[in-house]
Design a protein around this motif. Structure first.
Motif, PDB file in Angstrom:
ATOM      1  N   GLY A  51      49.546  40.677  38.737  1.00 22.95           N
ATOM      2  CA  GLY A  51      49.243  40.840  40.156  1.00 22.95           C
ATOM      3  C   GLY A  51      47.775  40.946  40.497  1.00 22.95           C
ATOM      4  N   ASN A  52      46.906  40.379  39.660  1.00 23.52           N
ATOM      5  CA  ASN A  52      45.469  40.498  39.929  1.00 23.52           C
ATOM      6  C   ASN A  52      44.907  39.346  40.748  1.00 23.52           C
ATOM      7  N   GLY A  53      45.759  38.406  41.177  1.00 26.55           N
ATOM      8  CA  GLY A  53      45.297  37.307  42.007  1.00 26.55           C
ATOM      9  C   GLY A  53      44.626  36.184  41.253  1.00 26.55           C
ATOM     10  N   VAL A  54      44.675  36.231  39.917  1.00 20.51           N
ATOM     11  CA  VAL A  54      44.027  35.218  39.085  1.00 20.51           C
ATOM     12  C   VAL A  54      45.047  34.699  38.080  1.00 20.51           C
ATOM     13  N   ALA A  55      45.037  33.378  37.880  1.00 17.61           N
ATOM     14  CA  ALA A  55      45.925  32.780  36.875  1.00 17.61           C
ATOM     15  C   ALA A  55      45.294  32.975  35.495  1.00 17.61           C
ATOM     16  N   ASP A  56      45.642  34.066  34.825  1.00 17.73           N
ATOM     17  CA  ASP A  56      45.076  34.379  33.518  1.00 17.73           C
ATOM     18  C   ASP A  56      45.638  33.434  32.452  1.00 17.73           C
ATOM     19  N   PRO A  57      44.932  33.266  31.336  1.00 17.35           N
ATOM     20  CA  PRO A  57      45.376  32.312  30.311  1.00 17.35           C
ATOM     21  C   PRO A  57      46.789  32.561  29.796  1.00 17.35           C
ATOM     22  N   GLY A  58      47.214  33.818  29.703  1.00 21.86           N
ATOM     23  CA  GLY A  58      48.536  34.111  29.177  1.00 21.86           C
ATOM     24  C   GLY A  58      49.657  33.976  30.195  1.00 21.86           C
ATOM     25  N   GLU A  59      49.333  33.716  31.446  1.00 25.92           N
ATOM     26  CA  GLU A  59      50.347  33.614  32.493  1.00 25.92           C
ATOM     27  C   GLU A  59      50.799  32.159  32.620  1.00 25.92           C
ATOM     28  N   THR A  60      51.791  31.819  31.816  1.00 28.40           N
ATOM     29  CA  THR A  60      52.195  30.420  31.678  1.00 28.40           C
ATOM     30  C   THR A  60      53.440  30.059  32.474  1.00 28.40           C
ATOM     31  N   ILE A  61      54.069  31.039  33.134  1.00 26.29           N
ATOM     32  CA  ILE A  61      55.295  30.753  33.879  1.00 26.29           C
ATOM     33  C   ILE A  61      54.949  30.027  35.174  1.00 26.29           C
ATOM     34  N   ARG A  62      55.596  28.891  35.385  1.00 25.19           N
ATOM     35  CA  ARG A  62      55.413  28.113  36.607  1.00 25.19           C
ATOM     36  C   ARG A  62      56.722  28.107  37.393  1.00 25.19           C
ATOM     37  N   ILE A  63      56.614  28.171  38.708  1.00 25.18           N
ATOM     38  CA  ILE A  63      57.792  28.319  39.565  1.00 25.18           C
ATOM     39  C   ILE A  63      58.063  27.006  40.289  1.00 25.18           C
TER      40      ILE A  63
END
Length: 341
Positions: free
Chosen positions: A50-62
């Motif tokens: 929830g930090n408003g940034v697409a971090d490298p480990g956030e790989t889930i796409r909707i």
């Protein structure tokens, strides 16, 4: 609400469609290369922290989310989460999503204006969040009796198949099977809190089949089954896990008295409004089963589904989680999810 990346949003220029004359045929539908305006590429992702940034480990796409910009819209793609919105007017615009196209419990981050210009090469990231506190992201707990455990099937019941479906849809998922043989909803009330200690983001509840055998419930839909399920849902919410509550599936009518499925139907008619009252998302497995016509083809014994029946349960949970539908629009078996023979 949506937070747009602070990076400059670059948009692809598109040429105006050339005007032709003399044709009496139908007007062709404009393609992305002929729609006047710019092309905005937005990727819809799960912002896990929830930090408003697409971090490298956030790989889930909707996928399947409708993105809107400047009066134009497009759906996000499966796998990439990209929505390619064409024909966007130049100037100050706002990138948004249609809330009714988000999967259940997702919220969009804060919206921000963007300046639509014409250089090539960029996209914006649109973050979605879930209200799960410190629970484990992308983790699902299947909670129930021997039907959840998969008795009567050959491939781990519905949780194993559901994990494959969810991973293909979002890019990752783990479904933890917490089905306990021969338990009823009374025992489910006792089991739920210690199982929630695993901190699942989602809890998938399918309980009540064995309640029919309890003396106080025999042919009595007003016994404590619905109250027990309500208590389970409330416990799930207290742990900030997201509750998906299934109706009880019918039993094999060729191996049970007619009064059993009458009891199932009556209890489910109480479960449906209770789910809405408690904020659980309804998964209507009974309705899915009844839509198949011949129930006898869905069972391996008097109450346990066969592989076909378990696929139906899996598909019904999947449609609820991924698309916010209580029942599937189609129960045809996708080739991708065929079970081992």
């Amino acid at each position: 609400m949506i937070k747009v990346s602070r990076a400059v949003l670059f948009l692809l220029p598109l040429a105006l469609a050339a005007c032709g004359g003399g044709s009496s045929g139908p007007t062709p539908v404009p393609s992305a290369s002929t729609v006047p305006g710019a092309t905005v590429v937005a990727t819809v992702y799960y912002d896990e922290n929830g930090n408003g940034v697409a971090d490298p480990g956030e790989t889930i796409r909707i996928p399947d989310v409708e993105v809107t910009v400047g009066g134009r819209s497009a759906r996000s793609e499966k796998g990439t989460g990209r929505a390619v919105v064409t024909g966007v007017p130049a100037g100050a615009q706002t990138v948004g999503v249609r809330a009714d196209t988000l999967p259940p419990f997702f919220s969009a981050e804060a919206v921000a204006p963007v300046q639509v210009a014409l250089p090539d090469g960029g996209q914006t990231m649109l973050g979605l969040t879930l209200p799960i506190g410190g629970n484990q992201t992308n983790t699902y707990m299947a909670f129930g009796d021997s039907i959840t455990r998969g008795d009567g099937g050959t491939a781990g019941g519905y949780p194993a198949d559901l994990q494959n479906r969810l991973a293909a849809q979002f890019g990752g998922a783990f479904v933890n099977n917490r089905g306990a043989d021969s338990t009823n909803s009374f025992e489910g009330v006792e089991r739920i809190k210690r199982n929630l200690n695993s901190n699942p983001a989602y809890t998938l509840i399918l309980y009540g089949t064995n309640d029919w055998n309890a003396p106080e419930c025999q042919d009595n839909p007003n016994c404590h089954t619905v109250d027990n399920l309500r208590s389970i849902v409330q416990s799930v919410k207290a742990y900030r896990s997201l509750p998906f509550l299934s109706t009880i599936i019918p039993a094999d009518p060729s191996q049970n008295p007619a009064s059993r499925n009458k009891w199932v139907a009556d209890v489910n008619n109480l479960i449906r409004p209770m789910a809405q009252q408690e904020g659980a998302f309804l998964v209507d497995a009974e309705k899915t089963f009844l839509a198949q016509g011949d129930l006898t083809k869905l069972f391996s014994d008097h109450v346990h589904p066969n592989d076909t029946g378990y696929r139906l349960i899996s598909q019904t949970f999947f449609e609820a989680i991924a698309h916010g539908k209580a029942t599937p629009s189609s129960t045809a078996e996708p080739a991708l999810f065929r079970w081992p023979r």
